[in-house]
Design an enzyme around this catalytic site. Sequence first.
Site, PDB file in Angstrom:
ATOM      1  CD  GLU A 158       9.461 -10.295 -10.914  1.00 49.96           C
ATOM      2  OE1 GLU A 158       8.918 -10.025  -9.843  1.00 49.96           O
ATOM      3  OE2 GLU A 158      10.690 -10.186 -11.087  1.00 49.96           O
ATOM      4  CD1 TRP A 175      -0.779  -5.231  -3.961  1.00 51.39           C
ATOM      5  CD2 TRP A 175      -0.463  -6.320  -2.030  1.00 51.39           C
ATOM      6  NE1 TRP A 175      -0.237  -6.461  -4.245  1.00 51.39           N
ATOM      7  CE2 TRP A 175      -0.033  -7.146  -3.089  1.00 51.39           C
ATOM      8  CE3 TRP A 175      -0.355  -6.796  -0.724  1.00 51.39           C
ATOM      9  CZ2 TRP A 175       0.483  -8.413  -2.886  1.00 51.39           C
ATOM     10  CZ3 TRP A 175       0.167  -8.062  -0.520  1.00 51.39           C
ATOM     11  CH2 TRP A 175       0.578  -8.854  -1.585  1.00 51.39           C
ATOM     12  CG  HIS A 204      19.130 -36.242 -11.372  1.00 55.04           C
ATOM     13  ND1 HIS A 204      19.564 -37.550 -11.304  1.00 55.04           N
ATOM     14  CD2 HIS A 204      20.248 -35.485 -11.465  1.00 55.04           C
ATOM     15  CE1 HIS A 204      20.890 -37.572 -11.337  1.00 55.04           C
ATOM     16  NE2 HIS A 204      21.325 -36.327 -11.436  1.00 55.04           N
ATOM     17  CD  GLU A 215      16.523 -11.916 -10.865  1.00 53.70           C
ATOM     18  OE1 GLU A 215      16.074 -12.577  -9.925  1.00 53.70           O
ATOM     19  OE2 GLU A 215      16.144 -10.759 -11.118  1.00 53.70           O
ATOM     20  CG  ASN A 249       1.771  -0.487   4.013  1.00 56.06           C
ATOM     21  OD1 ASN A 249       1.402  -1.641   3.787  1.00 56.06           O
ATOM     22  ND2 ASN A 249       2.875   0.025   3.507  1.00 56.06           N
ATOM     23  N   GLY A 250      -0.131  -2.631   6.165  1.00 54.90           N
ATOM     24  CA  GLY A 250       0.245  -3.710   7.075  1.00 54.90           C
ATOM     25  C   GLY A 250      -0.935  -4.610   7.364  1.00 54.90           C
ATOM     26  NE  ARG A 270       4.569   1.625  -0.934  1.00 52.03           N
ATOM     27  CZ  ARG A 270       5.481   1.260  -0.056  1.00 52.03           C
ATOM     28  NH1 ARG A 270       6.739   1.557  -0.275  1.00 52.03           N
ATOM     29  NH2 ARG A 270       5.145   0.613   1.030  1.00 52.03           N
ATOM     30  CB  CYS A 325      -0.864   0.039   1.255  1.00 46.19           C
ATOM     31  SG  CYS A 325      -1.760  -1.484   1.534  1.00 46.19           S
ATOM     32  CE  LYS A 375      11.206  -2.034  -6.546  1.00 49.78           C
ATOM     33  NZ  LYS A 375      11.845  -3.028  -7.430  1.00 49.78           N
ATOM     34  CE  LYS A 380      13.057  -9.625 -12.375  1.00 51.67           C
ATOM     35  NZ  LYS A 380      13.863  -9.609 -11.202  1.00 51.67           N
TER      36      LYS A 380
HETATM   37  C1  F6R Z   1      11.504  -9.578  -8.040  1.00 50.36           C
HETATM   38  C2  F6R Z   1      11.581  -8.750  -6.855  1.00 50.36           C
HETATM   39  C3  F6R Z   1      11.329  -9.394  -5.546  1.00 50.36           C
HETATM   40  C4  F6R Z   1      12.219  -8.759  -4.461  1.00 50.36           C
HETATM   41  C5  F6R Z   1      11.850  -9.325  -3.087  1.00 50.36           C
HETATM   42  C6  F6R Z   1      12.754  -8.791  -2.010  1.00 50.36           C
HETATM   43  O1  F6R Z   1      11.796  -8.862  -9.190  1.00 50.36           O
HETATM   44  O2  F6R Z   1      11.813  -7.577  -6.918  1.00 50.36           O
HETATM   45  O3  F6R Z   1      11.524 -10.762  -5.613  1.00 50.36           O
HETATM   46  O4  F6R Z   1      13.549  -9.023  -4.772  1.00 50.36           O
HETATM   47  O5  F6R Z   1      10.524  -9.010  -2.789  1.00 50.36           O
HETATM   48  O6  F6R Z   1      12.686  -7.410  -1.933  1.00 50.36           O
HETATM   49  P1  F6R Z   1      13.832  -6.564  -1.244  1.00 50.36           P
HETATM   50  O7  F6R Z   1      15.064  -6.744  -2.066  1.00 50.36           O
HETATM   51  O8  F6R Z   1      13.322  -5.168  -1.248  1.00 50.36           O
HETATM   52  O9  F6R Z   1      14.008  -7.121   0.131  1.00 50.36           O
END
Ligand code: F6R
Length: 647
Positions: A520, A75, A536, A513, A101-102, A27, A2, A642, A517
Amino acid sequence: MCGIVGYIGPKPVVPVIVEGLRRLEYRGYDSAGIAVAGNSAGLELRRAPGKLVNLEAVIAANPISGTFGIGHTRWATHGRPTEENAHPHRDCTGSLVVVHNGIVENYLALKHELTARGHIFVTETDTEIIAHLIEQELADAAKNGKQNNGRHSERSEEPPHFANDATNIPLEEAVRRTVHRLTGAFAIGVLSAHEPNKLVAARMGPPAVIGLGDGEFFLASDVPGILHHTRNIHFLADGELAVLTPHGVTLTDFDGHPLHLKIQRIQWDPIQAEKAGYKHFMLKEINEQPRAIRDTTLGRISLDTGKVFLDNLQITEQEFKQATQISIAACGTSWHAGLAGKFMIERLARLPVDVDYASEYRYRDPISDPAAIGLLITQSGETADTIAAQRELIAKGSKTLAICNVVGSAVTREAQGTITTNAGPEIGVASTKAFTAQLTALFVLALHLAQVRGTITADQSLRLVDELSKVPSKVEDVLRSVDLQCQELAKVFHTANDFLFLGRGIHYPIALEGALKLKEISYIHAEGYPAGEMKHGPNALIDETLPVVTIATKDPNDPSSVLKYEKTLSNIQEVTARSGRVIAIAIEGDEEIKHLVEHTIQIPQAPELLLPILEVVPLQLLAYHIAVRRGCDVDQPRNLAKSVTVE
Ligand code: F6R
């Protein structure tokens, strides 16, 4: 997660708040709302499900104005993303509102208690109980005040909402009493029509910042929401409560003890948080990687001596020397950086490294030696799981070090030292430049550990530092040379239902990774695997429809790297023999691989431990172009946020 923006000052309140919320859109959210007060209409509220444009349409159809206000992008956690569930939430009187938020974990018990006392709830949210709790505190205080004045209250049996305007404690005191009753995580903003020009904010868990301008004051859940107005920021700490008025900000703990504001001057340029002509923030941030990597090494390496300098750490060289282990905890992309960091630290400093998902760490009752150093890797510094892992490490007696992109964030405040990744604000939900900056910081840390522990020679240091300094321009080369090719590959493969990403050794985290990417932002199912594991089980997935992205790079000067490369070539042949469609990431000049696979993306040569920084760039671009072709919301993928400030 949020977004919150609050404002008190001379500017028109609604545009300041809506514009702030827009800058926090990254976010992630699914409804939005705003409350303003301070004019003859009293407290007015507008809310809408969906994106901010919907809220703007509601405001345009039914304008509001005031002298202070708060807004929120939600959110959804408790309750669907509807207009009624959007914040701000009101008490029974409608004269007091809360944004949050939370998650309030004990909200059901509190809701039962408040319902029994006559409160009427109109939403499914946990947040609404906060508004009613504050209302109740004000009512109780008013009632007690009257009784203490010797007047037995005739209104004592009245529903609490009639008592709100007869308060004898200020709003902040009612908020203080309320936060003591909440368990869970919260950053809240509160305003009441009965206390003009006052915003109250409190934090326990999710981030909140206070901005101090010239005769104007701001509340936000993240710096970019207010950075275009002020760079003077106080990061609210857990257990802090701030009262914003047109005359300034006062800060206390939850018991009312006065605290000092710790104002930090944020160096980020607000322009860095704009798209600068790019179609998406993600594309802009991918292209900012050369600078992010360069800035992360700046002042930390000497090209003359090969020495690495890590300043302002409360962990001594002696402690690094005597460390028995590095315990890394992180989430998502940052966890992938941690996995790559394990290879860097173990290889250069010969120090064992454990890498945990932060969300798992505290629940596995970890065995941790106090001489182990905890390393938290986090772009935001506010990830709830990572903060919890850090506290677990501290409880077990370890010192903790952070690799973090946000100075002043929660993780950096609790750490004994931070290696800042100077990537600048990352707005796209999918992390890109923060990841390559993390890899860079990990390489610098590995070198530092190796130097203090005496596990590499001066010559080796000099060569590696020199190679590190060349990485930014090599990333520039990759950006120039592979973008068109990734667009073409996206044309071919954007309709695939599944993808595999393979790699060995330090290239395996990059395969993970690449898969993350893609899934997501394009919503294509993708998995990362160590190439040697295919036989395996996953080989069963291979057919002519399956794209298999394989990282098959090598450092020709490093025999162990060449050996892994040769094994990877065998794995590629196992895939092509089953008609799988291989896209290989290989180094320039590798002619051999071109004969084996359908598509090759070439990147410049580099030492094995630095290759990941180059390899991930085409994977980011491939995911990006596929997502664009599929018409996905690249910067704000569905269901994602985010900064993940809840467990
Ligand atoms: C993926 C992504 C998330 C963050 C994860 C940790 O692209 O951004 O997987 O890496 O939520 O976030 P931080 O690094 O802010 O602790």
